[in-house]
Every structure is written in structure tokens, then in C-alpha cells.
Design a protein around this motif. Structure first.
Motif, PDB file in Angstrom:
ATOM      1  N   LYS A  11       8.511  54.350  12.832  1.00 15.06           N
ATOM      2  CA  LYS A  11       9.360  54.278  12.766  1.00 15.06           C
ATOM      3  C   LYS A  11       9.381  55.260  10.907  1.00 15.06           C
ATOM      4  O   LYS A  11      10.308  56.276  11.138  1.00 15.06           O
ATOM      5  N   TRP A  12       8.339  54.329  10.155  1.00 12.92           N
ATOM      6  CA  TRP A  12       8.121  55.376   8.884  1.00 12.92           C
ATOM      7  C   TRP A  12       7.808  56.503   8.924  1.00 12.92           C
ATOM      8  O   TRP A  12       8.338  57.412   8.047  1.00 12.92           O
ATOM      9  N   GLN A  13       6.830  56.995   9.318  1.00 14.71           N
ATOM     10  CA  GLN A  13       6.103  58.243   9.385  1.00 14.71           C
ATOM     11  C   GLN A  13       7.259  59.314   9.708  1.00 14.71           C
ATOM     12  O   GLN A  13       7.400  60.436   9.352  1.00 14.71           O
ATOM     13  N   MET A  14       8.039  58.700  11.171  1.00 16.54           N
ATOM     14  CA  MET A  14       8.925  60.284  11.517  1.00 16.54           C
ATOM     15  C   MET A  14      10.045  59.921  10.314  1.00 16.54           C
ATOM     16  O   MET A  14      10.747  60.689   9.943  1.00 16.54           O
ATOM     17  N   GLU A  15       9.916  58.459   9.392  1.00 12.02           N
ATOM     18  CA  GLU A  15      11.533  58.404   8.770  1.00 12.02           C
ATOM     19  C   GLU A  15      11.661  59.433   7.334  1.00 12.02           C
ATOM     20  O   GLU A  15      12.052  60.136   7.086  1.00 12.02           O
ATOM     21  N   PHE A  16      10.294  59.777   6.949  1.00 12.27           N
ATOM     22  CA  PHE A  16       9.767  60.310   5.465  1.00 12.27           C
ATOM     23  C   PHE A  16       9.029  61.922   6.399  1.00 12.27           C
ATOM     24  O   PHE A  16       8.336  62.836   5.088  1.00 12.27           O
ATOM     25  N   SER A  17       8.851  62.126   7.092  1.00  9.88           N
ATOM     26  CA  SER A  17       8.461  63.508   8.299  1.00  9.88           C
ATOM     27  C   SER A  17       9.552  64.346   7.704  1.00  9.88           C
ATOM     28  O   SER A  17      10.753  64.260   8.293  1.00  9.88           O
ATOM     29  N   LYS A  18       8.746  65.383   7.242  1.00  8.30           N
ATOM     30  CA  LYS A  18       9.979  66.765   6.562  1.00  8.30           C
ATOM     31  C   LYS A  18       8.557  67.795   7.124  1.00  8.30           C
ATOM     32  O   LYS A  18       7.602  68.053   6.572  1.00  8.30           O
ATOM     33  N   ASN A  19       9.380  68.576   8.472  1.00  4.91           N
ATOM     34  CA  ASN A  19       8.214  69.270   8.861  1.00  4.91           C
ATOM     35  C   ASN A  19       7.221  68.660  10.072  1.00  4.91           C
ATOM     36  O   ASN A  19       5.905  69.463   9.577  1.00  4.91           O
ATOM     37  N   GLY A  20       7.263  67.747  10.046  1.00  3.62           N
ATOM     38  CA  GLY A  20       5.899  66.522  10.302  1.00  3.62           C
ATOM     39  C   GLY A  20       4.629  66.450   9.328  1.00  3.62           C
ATOM     40  O   GLY A  20       3.685  66.206   9.972  1.00  3.62           O
ATOM     41  N   ARG A  21       5.353  66.758   8.433  1.00  2.00           N
ATOM     42  CA  ARG A  21       4.277  65.801   7.554  1.00  2.00           C
ATOM     43  C   ARG A  21       5.019  65.351   6.228  1.00  2.00           C
ATOM     44  O   ARG A  21       6.000  65.122   6.350  1.00  2.00           O
ATOM     45  N   VAL A  22       4.231  64.430   5.629  1.00  2.00           N
ATOM     46  CA  VAL A  22       4.912  63.468   4.591  1.00  2.00           C
ATOM     47  C   VAL A  22       4.176  63.809   3.319  1.00  2.00           C
ATOM     48  O   VAL A  22       2.909  64.001   2.963  1.00  2.00           O
ATOM     49  N   MET A  23       5.384  64.278   2.328  1.00  2.00           N
ATOM     50  CA  MET A  23       4.909  64.378   1.112  1.00  2.00           C
ATOM     51  C   MET A  23       4.708  63.131   0.260  1.00  2.00           C
ATOM     52  O   MET A  23       4.778  62.127   0.006  1.00  2.00           O
ATOM     53  N   CYS A  24       3.211  63.040  -0.502  1.00  2.00           N
ATOM     54  CA  CYS A  24       2.437  62.190  -0.861  1.00  2.00           C
ATOM     55  C   CYS A  24       1.862  62.913  -2.047  1.00  2.00           C
ATOM     56  O   CYS A  24       1.844  63.921  -2.854  1.00  2.00           O
ATOM     57  N   TRP A  25       1.365  61.762  -3.130  1.00  3.18           N
ATOM     58  CA  TRP A  25       0.109  61.993  -4.546  1.00  3.18           C
ATOM     59  C   TRP A  25      -0.506  61.148  -4.270  1.00  3.18           C
ATOM     60  O   TRP A  25      -0.179  60.201  -3.908  1.00  3.18           O
ATOM     61  N   THR A  26      -1.760  61.746  -4.821  1.00  2.00           N
ATOM     62  CA  THR A  26      -3.055  60.836  -4.959  1.00  2.00           C
ATOM     63  C   THR A  26      -3.486  61.416  -6.386  1.00  2.00           C
ATOM     64  O   THR A  26      -3.813  62.423  -6.408  1.00  2.00           O
ATOM     65  N   VAL A  27      -3.952  59.989  -6.559  1.00  2.00           N
ATOM     66  CA  VAL A  27      -4.362  59.903  -8.017  1.00  2.00           C
ATOM     67  C   VAL A  27      -6.728  60.336  -7.654  1.00  2.00           C
ATOM     68  O   VAL A  27      -6.901  59.760  -6.960  1.00  2.00           O
ATOM     69  N   MET A  28      -7.154  61.234  -8.528  1.00  2.00           N
ATOM     70  CA  MET A  28      -8.746  61.192  -8.606  1.00  2.00           C
ATOM     71  C   MET A  28      -9.151  61.494  -9.909  1.00  2.00           C
ATOM     72  O   MET A  28      -8.620  62.352 -10.580  1.00  2.00           O
ATOM     73  N   GLU A  29     -10.583  61.369  -9.544  1.00  2.00           N
ATOM     74  CA  GLU A  29     -11.714  61.737 -11.043  1.00  2.00           C
ATOM     75  C   GLU A  29     -11.577  64.085 -10.593  1.00  2.00           C
ATOM     76  O   GLU A  29     -11.151  64.468  -9.244  1.00  2.00           O
ATOM     77  N   ARG A  30     -11.232  64.661 -11.709  1.00  2.00           N
ATOM     78  CA  ARG A  30     -11.815  66.377 -11.492  1.00  2.00           C
ATOM     79  C   ARG A  30     -12.867  66.122 -10.434  1.00  2.00           C
ATOM     80  O   ARG A  30     -12.418  67.782  -9.784  1.00  2.00           O
ATOM     81  N   SER A  31     -13.679  66.005 -10.475  1.00  2.00           N
ATOM     82  CA  SER A  31     -14.842  66.186 -10.143  1.00  2.00           C
ATOM     83  C   SER A  31     -14.658  65.768  -8.564  1.00  2.00           C
ATOM     84  O   SER A  31     -15.265  67.154  -7.798  1.00  2.00           O
ATOM     85  N   THR A  32     -13.807  65.653  -8.080  1.00  2.00           N
ATOM     86  CA  THR A  32     -13.691  64.891  -6.985  1.00  2.00           C
ATOM     87  C   THR A  32     -12.725  66.140  -6.183  1.00  2.00           C
ATOM     88  O   THR A  32     -12.556  66.936  -4.991  1.00  2.00           O
ATOM     89  N   TRP A  33     -11.586  66.441  -7.229  1.00  2.00           N
ATOM     90  CA  TRP A  33     -10.945  67.617  -6.763  1.00  2.00           C
ATOM     91  C   TRP A  33     -11.905  68.922  -6.444  1.00  2.00           C
ATOM     92  O   TRP A  33     -11.607  69.614  -5.251  1.00  2.00           O
ATOM     93  N   GLN A  34     -12.410  69.356  -7.586  1.00  2.00           N
ATOM     94  CA  GLN A  34     -13.880  69.811  -7.592  1.00  2.00           C
ATOM     95  C   GLN A  34     -14.421  69.821  -6.430  1.00  2.00           C
ATOM     96  O   GLN A  34     -14.684  71.376  -5.345  1.00  2.00           O
TER      97      GLN A  34
END
Length: 215
Positions: A11-34
Motif C-alpha cells: 500500500k505504502w510503496q504505491m502511495e509514495f511511488s512517482k513513476n514507479g520510484r520512491v524518493m528518499c535520502w540516505t546518509v553515508m561516508e563520502r568514501s562509500t559514495w566514492q
């Protein structure tokens, strides 16, 4: 009537879906991003996760719940990626306090396929972490407390209470529920879990200096 675990998650996958995607934010070390930029996709081995060993049962429960809903880890020995779906009312991205404890943090804004991410209530998640019962009413809470007082350690009654408590935790996936006075839906902090982070999901990179402080 409560939805089944799978139905609540979908239900909530569909509720927050826009064009089949859920917008979200994740925090990580810059080294992991690299590393993500170099590898193109990343999973998170349990040994690399920041999951507190004290709460290992809670994380195992979340992973089992994801699997029960058909969102299965690609291999053994992984922890899911955690992300924010909404951090507060009219404030979807993390606050500056959410990057504390990291040496060189960065925030990735993501668009994750909706069928891959499980949404849950951040505040109710603390009931799972602390092994508290999620009551449906004051009478339900009182009944559970009385049963707990009368159940001997290791008894069949104690085992049944443990099962009852774990069943109550499914409320974390019902984001519009009003149990334990978690406030209106619009003000809830909603988190998400998914298994594989792909470079193609990244839509923006946010530096900590751009984040605002928790009110």
C-alpha cells in the motif's frame, strides 16, 4: 481491521511511488559514495553496517518482514540500506543532526524502484528496538501487561506473549494507523529499507552544510 504485512507494505510503496520510484535520502561516508561511483552498485555486509548488536533481534525481524513481503536479500550476510522517506512535516530530507557521528558525511537523494523499498514508522520502530508491545487500545495494553506479570519465564504463556508482541510490531508498516498516539500522518518520520544501492538511483548529492537543524 489491520492489513496483512504484505498488503500494508505494498500500500505504502504505491502511495509514495512517482513513476514507479520512491524518493528518499540516505546518509553515508563520502568514501562509500566514492565506492558506489566506482562499482556502480553496493550491498551492505552486516560487518560494515552500524547496526547496534544490542538490537540485532530487531534488525533480524525487519529483514524477515521484508522477506515475508517478497523483498529478499540478494545473498546472505547483508544488512539493508536505511533511508528517510520523510523526516518531518514538510521536511523530507535529513536534518544536520542525522549525519552526526560520521567522519566525512554526504547525503544521497535517491529514486528507488518502489517495489524494492519497505516503508515503516520511525517512532514505532523504537518499539521493535526496545521489545515493547504495540497496543491497539488502553484495554489491550492492560491485558498484555497482566498476562506478562502472570507468565513464568520460559513457560508456554511467555512464548505466546513473545509471539503476540512480535505480531503487534507489524503496526510499524501501517503508516496511517493511530495506535500509541504517534500523531497525525503528516508529521510522522518515515524510514525505508532496501537491499541494493545502485548509482542510477542517485538523483542528487547533498553536502551537510546544506542541511537544516532539527527544530
Amino acid at each position: 481491521m489491520h492489513l496483512s504485512l504484505t498488503s500494508a507494505i505494498q500500500k505504502w510503496q504505491m502511495e509514495f511511488s512517482k513513476n514507479g520510484r520512491v524518493m528518499c535520502w540516505t546518509v553515508m561516508e563520502r568514501s562509500t559514495w566514492q565506492l558506489l561511483k566506482a562499482e556502480g552498485k553496493l550491498t551492505c555486509p552486516i560487518g560494515d553496517a552500524c547496526d547496534d548488536p544490542i538490537f540485532q533481534d530487531a534488525y533480524a525481524w525487519m529483514k524477515n518482514s521484508m522477506a515475508s513481503a517478497g523483498i529478499v536479500a540478494p545473498t546472505h550476510g547483508l544488512s539493508p540500506w536505511w533511508c528517510w522517506i520523510t523526516r518531518g512535516q514538510n521536511h523530507p530530507e535529513p536534518f544536520i543532526e542525522d549525519v552526526e557521528g560520521l567522519r566525512d558525511p554526504v547525503v544521497l537523494q535517491l529514486a528507488v524502484p518502489s517495489e524494492q523499498v519497505v516503508l515503516s514508522c520511525f517512532d514505532l520502530w523504537h518499539f521493535v528496538l526496545n521489545k515493547w508491545y504495540v497496543w491497539s487500545s488502553e484495554l489491550d495494553e492492560q491485558d498484555f501487561d497482566r498476562a506478562k506479570e502472570n507468565a513464568g519465564e520460559g513457560s508456554d504463556a511467555a512464548v505466546q506473549l513473545q509471539q503476540r508482541m512480535q505480531h503487534s510490531w507489524s503496526a510499524v508498516f501501517e503508516l496511517d494507523q493511530t495506535v500509541v498516539d504517534m500523531g497525525p500522518f503528516e508529521t510522522k518520520s518515515i524510514q525505508g529499507c532496501f537491499w541494493t544501492l545502485r548509482l542510477e538511483y542517485v538523483t542528487a548529492v547533498i553536502e551537510p552544510i546544506a542541511l537544516t537543524s532539527y527544530p
